[in-house]
Design an enzyme around this catalytic site. Structure first.
Site, PDB file in Angstrom:
ATOM      1  N   CYS A  23      -5.726  15.948  14.615  1.00  0.00           N
ATOM      2  CA  CYS A  23      -5.277  14.546  14.563  1.00  0.00           C
ATOM      3  C   CYS A  23      -4.806  14.166  13.155  1.00  0.00           C
ATOM      4  O   CYS A  23      -5.592  14.197  12.211  1.00  0.00           O
ATOM      5  CB  CYS A  23      -6.447  13.665  15.014  1.00  0.00           C
ATOM      6  N   CYS A  26      -6.615  11.168  11.601  1.00  0.00           N
ATOM      7  CA  CYS A  26      -7.986  11.564  11.247  1.00  0.00           C
ATOM      8  C   CYS A  26      -8.011  12.224   9.872  1.00  0.00           C
ATOM      9  O   CYS A  26      -8.937  12.025   9.090  1.00  0.00           O
ATOM     10  CB  CYS A  26      -8.551  12.529  12.278  1.00  0.00           C
TER      11      CYS A  26
END
Length: 104
Positions: A23, A26
């Site tokens: 991600c 993230c």
């Protein structure tokens, strides 16, 4: 995951970052959380949970997108956020929940 339940029982606020290694957002959130931890030190707990390695925990907390941040205090969720959050905002949210002498 009994260790997780032990972590969120703390009177100190515990910010949990539910993330995934693939991600992009993230990856942006990680250094921000490190910055917050440096500023607040031992007054708070910040932990990261990889949703791909802990699918049952992700399901239990209804994680539908990453990053999802959940702030726990005394074994209950007191705040939940989705996406990337800046250090100042996270720091302010954590400070709201740091125990004072009268709480102890």
């Amino acid at each position: 995951m009994s260790e997780f339940s032990d972590l969120i029982k703390d009177v100190k606020p515990t910010l949990v970052d539910f993330y995934a290694t693939w991600c992009g957002p993230c990856k942006m959130q990680g250094p921000i959380l490190e910055q917050v931890k440096q500023r607040l030190g031992d007054k708070v707990n910040i932990i990261k949970i990889d949703v791909d390695k802990n699918p049952e925990l992700a399901q239990e907390y209804r994680i539908q997108s990453v990053p999802t941040l959940i702030l726990f205090k005394d074994n209950r969720a007191v705040w939940r956020g989705y996406g990337v959050h800046q250090a100042d905002m996270l720091e302010a949210k954590l400070i709201e929940h740091i125990p004072t002498k009268s709480d102890e």
